[in-house]
Design a protein around this motif. Structure first.
Motif, PDB file in Angstrom:
ATOM      1  N   THR A 127      -6.590  -4.155   3.075  1.00 52.59           N
ATOM      2  CA  THR A 127      -7.490  -3.197   2.437  1.00 52.59           C
ATOM      3  C   THR A 127      -6.705  -2.478   1.351  1.00 52.59           C
ATOM      4  OG1 THR A 127      -8.636  -2.869   4.533  1.00 52.59           O
ATOM      5  CG2 THR A 127      -9.036  -1.237   2.811  1.00 52.59           C
ATOM      6  N   MET A 128      -7.245  -2.528   0.130  1.00 50.98           N
ATOM      7  CA  MET A 128      -6.579  -1.866  -0.988  1.00 50.98           C
ATOM      8  C   MET A 128      -7.123  -0.447  -1.153  1.00 50.98           C
ATOM      9  SD  MET A 128      -6.054  -4.992  -3.675  1.00 50.98           S
ATOM     10  CE  MET A 128      -7.639  -5.780  -3.477  1.00 50.98           C
ATOM     11  N   LYS A 129      -6.339   0.386  -1.779  1.00 53.89           N
ATOM     12  CA  LYS A 129      -6.738   1.774  -2.004  1.00 53.89           C
ATOM     13  C   LYS A 129      -7.916   1.846  -2.968  1.00 53.89           C
ATOM     14  CE  LYS A 129      -2.324   3.874  -0.979  1.00 53.89           C
ATOM     15  NZ  LYS A 129      -1.212   4.705  -1.441  1.00 53.89           N
ATOM     16  N   ASP A 130      -8.710   2.896  -2.822  1.00 55.36           N
ATOM     17  CA  ASP A 130      -9.821   3.149  -3.742  1.00 55.36           C
ATOM     18  C   ASP A 130      -9.266   3.602  -5.090  1.00 55.36           C
ATOM     19  OD1 ASP A 130     -11.789   2.548  -1.854  1.00 55.36           O
ATOM     20  OD2 ASP A 130     -11.815   4.606  -1.090  1.00 55.36           O
ATOM     21  N   ASN A 177     -13.061  -3.202   0.007  1.00 53.69           N
ATOM     22  CA  ASN A 177     -12.097  -3.261  -1.088  1.00 53.69           C
ATOM     23  C   ASN A 177     -10.840  -4.014  -0.656  1.00 53.69           C
ATOM     24  OD1 ASN A 177     -11.184  -2.771  -3.704  1.00 53.69           O
ATOM     25  ND2 ASN A 177     -10.147  -0.896  -3.114  1.00 53.69           N
ATOM     26  N   GLY A 211       4.186   4.690   1.942  1.00 48.51           N
ATOM     27  CA  GLY A 211       2.995   4.817   1.104  1.00 48.51           C
ATOM     28  C   GLY A 211       2.983   3.805  -0.020  1.00 48.51           C
ATOM     29  N   GLU A 234       1.597   1.741  -3.151  1.00 51.52           N
ATOM     30  CA  GLU A 234       0.778   2.202  -4.277  1.00 51.52           C
ATOM     31  C   GLU A 234      -0.561   1.483  -4.399  1.00 51.52           C
ATOM     32  OE1 GLU A 234       2.628  -0.296  -7.991  1.00 51.52           O
ATOM     33  OE2 GLU A 234       3.702   1.494  -7.340  1.00 51.52           O
ATOM     34  N   HIS A 258      -3.838   0.044   1.214  1.00 47.19           N
ATOM     35  CA  HIS A 258      -4.183   1.129   2.139  1.00 47.19           C
ATOM     36  C   HIS A 258      -3.814   0.738   3.570  1.00 47.19           C
ATOM     37  CE1 HIS A 258      -6.302   4.341   4.107  1.00 47.19           C
ATOM     38  NE2 HIS A 258      -7.012   3.467   4.780  1.00 47.19           N
ATOM     39  N   SER A 259      -4.138  -0.520   3.956  1.00 55.84           N
ATOM     40  CA  SER A 259      -3.815  -0.971   5.316  1.00 55.84           C
ATOM     41  C   SER A 259      -3.719  -2.489   5.375  1.00 55.84           C
ATOM     42  CB  SER A 259      -4.866  -0.483   6.316  1.00 55.84           C
ATOM     43  OG  SER A 259      -6.114  -1.107   6.072  1.00 55.84           O
TER      44      SER A 259
END
Length: 92
Positions: free
Chosen positions: A22-25, A54, A75, A77, A80-81
């Motif tokens: 899952t990529m960051k928004d 996403n 974290g 860049e 997300h997970s």
């Protein structure tokens, strides 16, 4: 049965894991594309895109999965997970 070198047998084939990334928004398409290219260059294989979260389903050798999980501690860049893909059940 083979004697000597057998090209169809790979004793050192890395273990592969089916994962959901899952990529960051808020990422632009270039950031996503660069991450996917880097992931594939390291030996990962992107499968189905999962627009609703996403992210995407992928196959990743152990070293790629380990590296991604370690980068999440500080974290990442883009990511997300990362979760192992598998069957989900609901407890009654």
């Amino acid at each position: 049965m083979c004697k000597g070198h057998c090209s169809h047998v790979s004793a050192s084939a890395p273990k592969s894991h089916r994962i959901i990334v899952t990529m960051k928004d808020g990422l632009d398409e270039k950031q996503k594309a660069n991450f996917i290219k880097d992931f594939e260059d390291k030996g990962g294989k992107v499968g189905d895109k999962l627009d609703i979260i996403n992210g995407f389903v992928a196959e990743a050798p152990s070293h790629v999965l380990d590296s991604m999980q370690a980068s999440l501690v500080d974290g990442h860049e883009v990511v997300h997970s990362v979760e192992l893909d598998g069957e989900m059940t609901i407890q009654k």
